[in-house]
Design an enzyme around this catalytic site. Sequence first.
Site, mmCIF file in Angstrom:
data_model
loop_
_atom_site.group_PDB
_atom_site.id
_atom_site.type_symbol
_atom_site.label_atom_id
_atom_site.label_comp_id
_atom_site.label_asym_id
_atom_site.label_seq_id
_atom_site.Cartn_x
_atom_site.Cartn_y
_atom_site.Cartn_z
ATOM 1 N N HIS A 436 0.810 -1.215 0.000
ATOM 2 C CA HIS A 436 0.000 0.000 0.000
ATOM 3 C C HIS A 436 0.848 1.272 0.000
ATOM 4 O O HIS A 436 0.471 2.267 -0.606
ATOM 5 C CB HIS A 436 -0.970 -0.022 1.183
ATOM 6 C CG HIS A 436 -2.118 -0.948 0.943
ATOM 7 N ND1 HIS A 436 -2.733 -1.664 1.932
ATOM 8 C CD2 HIS A 436 -2.741 -1.289 -0.210
ATOM 9 C CE1 HIS A 436 -3.694 -2.393 1.397
ATOM 10 N NE2 HIS A 436 -3.721 -2.186 0.105
ATOM 11 N N ARG A 543 -13.990 8.792 -15.309
ATOM 12 C CA ARG A 543 -14.151 7.330 -15.175
ATOM 13 C C ARG A 543 -14.917 7.079 -13.875
ATOM 14 O O ARG A 543 -14.324 7.078 -12.807
ATOM 15 C CB ARG A 543 -12.779 6.652 -15.121
ATOM 16 C CG ARG A 543 -12.048 6.611 -16.464
ATOM 17 C CD ARG A 543 -10.739 5.843 -16.333
ATOM 18 N NE ARG A 543 -10.164 5.480 -17.614
ATOM 19 C CZ ARG A 543 -9.137 6.104 -18.182
ATOM 20 N NH1 ARG A 543 -8.576 7.134 -17.584
ATOM 21 N NH2 ARG A 543 -8.669 5.684 -19.334
ATOM 22 N N ARG A 580 -18.657 9.113 -17.906
ATOM 23 C CA ARG A 580 -18.884 7.788 -18.488
ATOM 24 C C ARG A 580 -19.624 6.941 -17.465
ATOM 25 O O ARG A 580 -19.215 6.879 -16.305
ATOM 26 C CB ARG A 580 -17.545 7.134 -18.834
ATOM 27 C CG ARG A 580 -17.722 5.683 -19.244
ATOM 28 C CD ARG A 580 -16.457 5.094 -19.783
ATOM 29 N NE ARG A 580 -15.537 4.740 -18.716
ATOM 30 C CZ ARG A 580 -14.307 4.306 -18.935
ATOM 31 N NH1 ARG A 580 -13.829 4.232 -20.164
ATOM 32 N NH2 ARG A 580 -13.531 3.979 -17.930
ATOM 33 N N GLU A 674 -15.128 2.137 -28.737
ATOM 34 C CA GLU A 674 -14.066 1.274 -28.208
ATOM 35 C C GLU A 674 -14.064 -0.077 -28.881
ATOM 36 O O GLU A 674 -13.201 -0.910 -28.625
ATOM 37 C CB GLU A 674 -14.282 1.034 -26.706
ATOM 38 C CG GLU A 674 -14.281 2.286 -25.902
ATOM 39 C CD GLU A 674 -14.505 1.987 -24.442
ATOM 40 O OE1 GLU A 674 -13.519 1.869 -23.712
ATOM 41 O OE2 GLU A 674 -15.673 1.871 -24.036
ATOM 42 N N ASN A 697 -7.620 2.792 -26.197
ATOM 43 C CA ASN A 697 -7.017 1.671 -25.463
ATOM 44 C C ASN A 697 -7.763 0.381 -25.793
ATOM 45 O O ASN A 697 -7.168 -0.644 -26.129
ATOM 46 C CB ASN A 697 -7.075 1.907 -23.953
ATOM 47 C CG ASN A 697 -6.484 3.244 -23.557
ATOM 48 O OD1 ASN A 697 -5.681 3.810 -24.286
ATOM 49 N ND2 ASN A 697 -6.899 3.772 -22.420
ATOM 50 N N ASP A 698 -9.090 0.447 -25.679
ATOM 51 C CA ASP A 698 -9.876 -0.745 -25.979
ATOM 52 C C ASP A 698 -10.058 -0.941 -27.477
ATOM 53 O O ASP A 698 -10.063 -2.071 -27.957
ATOM 54 C CB ASP A 698 -11.238 -0.679 -25.271
ATOM 55 C CG ASP A 698 -11.122 -1.120 -23.822
ATOM 56 O OD1 ASP A 698 -10.536 -2.195 -23.585
ATOM 57 O OD2 ASP A 698 -11.571 -0.391 -22.937
ATOM 58 N N ARG A 708 -4.938 -5.754 -23.843
ATOM 59 C CA ARG A 708 -4.156 -4.541 -23.534
ATOM 60 C C ARG A 708 -3.251 -4.726 -22.324
ATOM 61 O O ARG A 708 -2.304 -3.970 -22.130
ATOM 62 C CB ARG A 708 -5.082 -3.334 -23.335
ATOM 63 C CG ARG A 708 -6.049 -3.485 -22.193
ATOM 64 C CD ARG A 708 -7.143 -2.444 -22.250
ATOM 65 N NE ARG A 708 -6.864 -1.312 -21.379
ATOM 66 C CZ ARG A 708 -7.733 -0.335 -21.127
ATOM 67 N NH1 ARG A 708 -8.913 -0.330 -21.724
ATOM 68 N NH2 ARG A 708 -7.422 0.644 -20.331
ATOM 69 N N CYS A 745 -10.125 9.850 -26.210
ATOM 70 C CA CYS A 745 -9.799 9.867 -24.786
ATOM 71 C C CYS A 745 -8.893 8.705 -24.385
ATOM 72 O O CYS A 745 -8.571 8.542 -23.217
ATOM 73 C CB CYS A 745 -11.063 9.871 -23.934
ATOM 74 S SG CYS A 745 -12.076 8.405 -24.181
#
Length: 816
Positions: A436, A543, A580, A674, A697-698, A708, A745
């Site tokens: 952590h 997000r 989103r 995506e 990314n997707d 990915r 994005c």
Amino acid sequence: GLAIDPAAERLVSPCDGQVTQLHSSGHALTVTTAEGLEILMHVGLETVLLKGQGFSPKVKEGQAVKAGDLLIEFDADFIVHRALSLLTIVVVSNPERVAEFLPSEGFVEAGQSDLLELRLASTMATAAGPSPAAETDSQGPLASEPIVVLNPAGLHARPSAVLANRAKKYQSRISLEKESGAKGNAKSVVSIMGLEVKAHDRVVLSAEGPDAREALSELAPLLASGLGESLHGEPAQEPKPKVERKASSDPNVYLGVAASPGLALGQVFQLRYAETQVEEKGQGAEVEKALLSEAIKKSVSELKELQSQMRQKAEAGKAAIFAAHEELLEDPELLERADQGIDQGQSAAFAWQAAFAAQAEALARLNNELLAGRANDVRDIGRRVLAHLTEAKEAKPEIPKGAILVAEDLTPSDTAALDKSKIQGFAVVGGSATSHASILARAAGLPAIAAIEERALGIEPGTTAVLDGDKGELRLNPSAEEVEAINKALRAAAERREKELSEAMAASQTVDGRRVKVVANVGGLAEAVEIPGLGGEGVGLLRSEFLFLQRVEAPAQSEQEAAYVGVAKALGPERDLVVRTLDVGGDKPLAYMPLPHEVNPFLGVRGIRLNLLGTDLFRAQVRAILRAAPYARLHIMFPMVTSVEELKEAKAIVLNEKEALGVQDEVKIGVMVEVPAAALLADVMAKEADFFSIGTNDLTQYCLAIDRGHPRLAKMADALHPAVLRLIDLTVKGAHGQGKWVGVCGGVAGDVVAGPALIGLGVDELSVSGGSIPAVKALIRRLSYARCQEIAQEALKMKNAKEVRDFLAQEAKEAS
Ligand code: PEP
Ligand code: MG
């Protein structure tokens, strides 16, 4: 017992008896016969996860039934598509009362003829036996069938916490046992973790007490289905053996593990914990137990306060760490151990110190990096409570400016409290890249090294050192030239950044007048408040997962509302806010929303598919987002859209909720591109959507069929692949044909080498991480749109990503 693959959608009673147990999910029940035989019937496998969907029980607990009476009606089609199997199990759950099982032969008809004849054991035949009602006072010990644990990293902290949490709801004693015979308390996170259950280990759950049966019928399937975790982790997520400690032969170089990237130059400061000395003898068990309970109460309220501070700053990840600490403070093993010490005459402080130290040591000894890292969390809560017991106001050491901290270990509480204006970075002997403290260091942008060689604790304070967080290396006494070179590089980067920052408020427009908006991707309020100051024209991607992940229960609508409204207010009515909707499922599971196990989660129930399946959760989120409409220019965007129908269905829900709430402000509705299907259908979707945002990314992952996060292939998943560029091109053309705008994005939006190609394809907006805004705006102001268009056309014709990347890199070099 036996299992039946049903061809009809009705479960009927196999015998006369009484319904003694009906699961709240309606998929399983027990009928007890007059002789005391318990017939447990369970429709389908892992159907508990459907939470009642597809099942209509036709009886109630306590009801008398005759053979052939309808017990449960079910929707076979619905269930087979969502659960592992429809195979229906009928078992005698107290088989010790049966002497012989005599199955019939040939055809039988449900409820009409006998399928199985049971010859009772003699004790039952002669005596009336305890009545079923008398039994409910104390059941057991009952044990589950052996369960194979399929969690890729075994029962580590998160699944252990889910199991312990659910187990705590029951009064019965519940234990978890490994094949080796090692046994732990299933209500204790630490005890479960201490068993070191690995993937594919077989375990048995047992319970004894008034609600033993209910406990097992909930917990066993939950454990088998992964406790809310995806059962398809990458090999990288498997329990790693503890890191082999690296050792350097150079006395000036200390090696460790890269925990948080970045370069720091400063003076070593050794941070030490003074051992708290406590009196062993107590003032009697009653007094000491009251003291301990008071100290724990104070610690819990501190932890709650810390969590609420973190949540206000929308730092859900950090809040979750302290929520886990709160959980540890309720750990029955830890508390029992301390109580035992007190019962033997020890003081609360002494018994508590011994209890947490023993637990931390047991965890630290485990041959598993992930679990060993939790030892530090146990020490952290241990010290927190101890401070209240001893009222020792530990004198906080005065840390000088420019310090590189070296310590045995830092607890999450220490790390959260570090003064970044003074500390350049830290190196700890304990921990790992996943501990952590390392997570917090990365979040704070502080270079850090974990698992550094122990001799680092002997470095003379004040020694000049270079901490390389990328390599995991601490170097002492750098040469004057090296110091000069590092200072020069740090200065040049700082100067460039300062210049870009000073010009960040200027509009982002190419030299020939093309406007390209620059907005930010954010994960919560803490990042959102920075955006206006960095020149960001809004948020292009909020997000919303930040509110949902790493917690045991779904956030309430009011908590969500406060978070979205907070972000909207931080931006103000002049800026766009694109929220989103929840993008989880598949590879990002939620503990409180367990889904059936999926063979291929990336192609499974995720994004908008999950939104539309769990409509209550979705509607609550939509309502919460809509509350932000008065405070910024609100946009709602759906992830992973593949069809116009999905878009229409989700849009109808938003419009319906908007009307119900009486929201007057304009709210735009968009699609995240995506999946190649969305790009190919952009012209069709553009009739329904107000805008598009391309999640490269997707999109790259699905276009190139490269995971990915794949440890070896991910490097090849380059969004500059001409095939991906062609999908971007199609999206822009489809959208612009209907007068709709397109943003990007995904990560490539912040890649300055890629910028000219994206802009040349006609993208209207780039959504990047907050810190990149000034640099991306500066880039746009240097570009010519006409040249960008030529570059984009060239790139579209190229054969592969490398060719495009080399070409763009050359362009960038020539332009600078
Ligand atoms: C993307 O897929 O490009 C995207 C921005 O979404 P995420 O990275 O959150 O999946
Ligand atoms: Mg995505």
